[in-house]
Design a protein around this motif. Sequence first.
Motif, mmCIF file in Angstrom:
data_model
loop_
_atom_site.group_PDB
_atom_site.id
_atom_site.type_symbol
_atom_site.label_atom_id
_atom_site.label_comp_id
_atom_site.label_asym_id
_atom_site.label_seq_id
_atom_site.Cartn_x
_atom_site.Cartn_y
_atom_site.Cartn_z
ATOM 1 N N ARG A 1 -7.451 81.293 10.507
ATOM 2 C CA ARG A 1 -7.553 82.480 9.644
ATOM 3 C C ARG A 1 -8.545 82.220 8.512
ATOM 4 N NH1 ARG A 1 -3.623 86.753 9.594
ATOM 5 N NH2 ARG A 1 -4.551 88.433 8.430
ATOM 6 N N LEU A 2 -8.484 81.009 7.946
ATOM 7 C CA LEU A 2 -9.369 80.671 6.814
ATOM 8 C C LEU A 2 -10.821 80.543 7.284
ATOM 9 C CD1 LEU A 2 -7.041 78.087 5.026
ATOM 10 C CD2 LEU A 2 -7.383 80.495 4.428
ATOM 11 N N ALA A 3 -11.006 79.954 8.456
ATOM 12 C CA ALA A 3 -12.370 79.811 9.005
ATOM 13 C C ALA A 3 -12.981 81.185 9.263
ATOM 14 C CB ALA A 3 -12.325 79.003 10.291
ATOM 15 N N ILE B 1 -19.279 73.568 26.150
ATOM 16 C CA ILE B 1 -18.897 72.993 24.857
ATOM 17 C C ILE B 1 -17.390 72.760 24.841
ATOM 18 C CG2 ILE B 1 -18.836 73.381 22.355
ATOM 19 C CD1 ILE B 1 -21.434 75.004 22.673
ATOM 20 N N ALA B 2 -17.030 71.486 24.634
ATOM 21 C CA ALA B 2 -15.615 71.128 24.562
ATOM 22 C C ALA B 2 -15.153 71.363 23.128
ATOM 23 C CB ALA B 2 -15.444 69.659 24.923
ATOM 24 N N GLY B 3 -14.213 72.275 22.973
ATOM 25 C CA GLY B 3 -13.724 72.477 21.607
ATOM 26 C C GLY B 3 -13.327 73.906 21.342
ATOM 27 N N ASP B 4 -12.925 74.103 20.119
ATOM 28 C CA ASP B 4 -12.340 75.364 19.664
ATOM 29 C C ASP B 4 -13.458 76.322 19.234
ATOM 30 O OD1 ASP B 4 -11.329 77.282 17.765
ATOM 31 O OD2 ASP B 4 -9.506 76.093 17.602
ATOM 32 N N TYR B 5 -13.607 77.419 19.950
ATOM 33 C CA TYR B 5 -14.701 78.366 19.693
ATOM 34 C C TYR B 5 -14.690 78.863 18.248
ATOM 35 C CZ TYR B 5 -17.387 82.762 19.916
ATOM 36 O OH TYR B 5 -18.276 83.792 19.658
ATOM 37 N N ILE B 6 -13.523 79.217 17.724
ATOM 38 C CA ILE B 6 -13.456 79.759 16.353
ATOM 39 C C ILE B 6 -13.933 78.715 15.348
ATOM 40 C CG2 ILE B 6 -11.881 80.573 14.527
ATOM 41 C CD1 ILE B 6 -10.243 81.967 16.694
ATOM 42 N N GLU B 7 -13.422 77.497 15.509
ATOM 43 C CA GLU B 7 -13.770 76.400 14.591
ATOM 44 C C GLU B 7 -15.276 76.127 14.623
ATOM 45 O OE1 GLU B 7 -12.417 72.002 14.956
ATOM 46 O OE2 GLU B 7 -10.613 73.286 14.961
ATOM 47 N N LEU B 8 -15.821 76.042 15.843
ATOM 48 C CA LEU B 8 -17.234 75.662 15.998
ATOM 49 C C LEU B 8 -18.180 76.800 15.616
ATOM 50 C CD1 LEU B 8 -16.786 73.730 19.357
ATOM 51 C CD2 LEU B 8 -17.208 72.722 17.112
ATOM 52 N N ALA B 9 -17.862 78.021 16.024
ATOM 53 C CA ALA B 9 -18.774 79.152 15.747
ATOM 54 C C ALA B 9 -18.814 79.488 14.260
ATOM 55 C CB ALA B 9 -18.348 80.378 16.552
ATOM 56 N N THR B 10 -17.660 79.395 13.584
ATOM 57 C CA THR B 10 -17.649 79.751 12.145
ATOM 58 C C THR B 10 -18.321 78.670 11.296
ATOM 59 O OG1 THR B 10 -15.407 78.827 11.988
ATOM 60 C CG2 THR B 10 -15.585 81.221 12.208
ATOM 61 N N ALA B 11 -18.482 77.473 11.854
ATOM 62 C CA ALA B 11 -19.080 76.378 11.075
ATOM 63 C C ALA B 11 -20.604 76.416 11.097
ATOM 64 C CB ALA B 11 -18.583 75.040 11.629
ATOM 65 N N GLU B 12 -21.179 77.275 11.965
ATOM 66 C CA GLU B 12 -22.651 77.301 12.028
ATOM 67 C C GLU B 12 -23.162 78.695 11.659
ATOM 68 O OE1 GLU B 12 -22.923 75.975 16.080
ATOM 69 O OE2 GLU B 12 -22.740 78.006 16.866
ATOM 70 N N ASP B 13 -24.463 78.819 11.564
ATOM 71 C CA ASP B 13 -25.061 80.119 11.258
ATOM 72 C C ASP B 13 -24.796 81.063 12.437
ATOM 73 O OD1 ASP B 13 -26.616 82.288 10.672
ATOM 74 O OD2 ASP B 13 -28.543 81.275 10.949
ATOM 75 N N LEU B 14 -24.087 82.132 12.166
ATOM 76 C CA LEU B 14 -23.678 83.030 13.253
ATOM 77 C C LEU B 14 -24.875 83.657 13.963
ATOM 78 C CD1 LEU B 14 -20.579 84.890 11.743
ATOM 79 C CD2 LEU B 14 -20.576 83.137 13.511
ATOM 80 N N GLN B 15 -25.930 83.901 13.233
ATOM 81 C CA GLN B 15 -27.096 84.570 13.818
ATOM 82 C C GLN B 15 -27.961 83.625 14.650
ATOM 83 O OE1 GLN B 15 -27.680 88.237 13.003
ATOM 84 N NE2 GLN B 15 -25.564 87.583 12.915
ATOM 85 N N ALA B 16 -27.744 82.304 14.489
ATOM 86 C CA ALA B 16 -28.654 81.322 15.098
ATOM 87 C C ALA B 16 -28.727 81.453 16.614
ATOM 88 C CB ALA B 16 -28.217 79.912 14.714
ATOM 89 N N LYS B 17 -27.605 81.725 17.259
ATOM 90 C CA LYS B 17 -27.577 81.728 18.727
ATOM 91 C C LYS B 17 -28.232 82.983 19.322
ATOM 92 C CE LYS B 17 -24.988 78.051 20.024
ATOM 93 N NZ LYS B 17 -24.985 77.182 18.875
ATOM 94 N N GLY B 18 -27.997 84.139 18.708
ATOM 95 C CA GLY B 18 -28.601 85.380 19.207
ATOM 96 C C GLY B 18 -28.332 85.630 20.683
#
Length: 489
Positions: free
Chosen positions: A149-151, A112-129
Amino acid sequence: MLEQLDTADSVRREVAPRTAQKHKSELGQFMTPSSVARFMAGMFPPSTLQTCRLLDAGAGVGALSCAFLDRWVAGGFGFKAVEATAYEVDEKLRGHLKQHLAAYSKVKAEVIAGDYIELATAEDLQAKGYTHAILNPPYKKINSNSAHRLALRSVGIETVNLYSAFVALAVAQAAPGGQIVAIIPRSFCNGPYYRPFRDFILERAAIRHMHLFESRNKAFKDDEVLQENVIIRLERGGQQGPVTITTSTDDSFTDLATNEHLFDRIVFPDDPGRFIHVPTTTEKSAIELSPAVRYSLADLGIKVSTGPVVDFRLKEQLRDMPEEGTVPLIYPGHLSITGTVWPVPGLKKPNAIMRNAETEKWLYANGFYCVVRRFSSKEEKRRVVASVVDPAAFGDHAVLGFENHLNLFHENKRGLPELLARGLAVFLNTTAVDENFRRFNGHTQVNATDLKLMKYPSREALIELGQWVKQHSEITQEMIDEQLGKLTA
């Protein structure tokens, strides 16, 4: 068979020196050497899961994922299938990462190309498991009002550095029983700034294993990293039990030593700050074994505080030398084991501070204080260095300023009885206190909280030490240590 990790490592050695320091520090990037990656992959317990869902956030050229997958290919895990998700923000590294993961034909890999914090906080955290996460997260401060920080705040994570944010998110995204292995700076273990992060981790996971490098710059020696690093294994939702502590001098792991400790030696049950200790030996220290050393500062009626004068905030109030309207300002440079020297011309630090409405609340009554320097360099023999502030050094000044690099023992912002202050300094300068402190605190700072959590001899015993030291014009370390042995409860 050449392990894919070796390929990744030769790419790391080629890419790292060519990467500009500015680029590395912008991303907080330090790549993992193959010996460390292999050790980290070896920290995961065997697993009989059918499908492994692996997370590698901030994956670089993929050394950690390769080490994990090499272990699987060699029969180290019983998975039937592996789905690997690797995040990498740096496009210069992503091509290598894709190539290295593509070499595992049986692995379903997603880069995944991109910022882990930005992408992970934007989705359901439990979804990936994720069942497994292996991380060497970036090391960089997060500003308090930044997008990161806000994310993070939006998903209940409050922290001050990218590395702790990555670990907290990986824990949040892990399936129950999920295993997280990360190499991170030791700074999260104590201090108030990482308290919310420690709470977050300790509420959601069990600490299973911590590895400490005894040489501070050996884990990332190619990158000249001076942070002290630990490798930690966490288990999502695990019941906390004893913790395995391993140590090695460096990343060759040739002198690996292993001990097991009860959890209450790692996080003390009565510590509100929930500091995480990494004891490096199972033997109890001389301090813990001494029946005379068992009182808290509260039992003694003594408080300890950090020097309240932060010089850069009060610049206009500082004076190089005393003048009309000023009072003494005490820095570590004014103190020695033998006593207080003030003022010190040419100190490079101000000797005085104006006394006025703005500074009054930061000042303490002139008197005897026991003070401990907050910072020592890693190379210094002693971490804990105590001195006595003697009011005689300040003439008829009624109040004193203590600069922020000092911790001071006091009684409600007033000095201590002379013999108590002197006895306290003797006790704190014993080899046993220093060794005990180093065992539990990897950082070079001595914080007021650390001093608050220590146990001390009784008030009477400290006063006796004060009387003893006053009778000797010269004392050696042996004499000080011998006195500790003579204390009776």
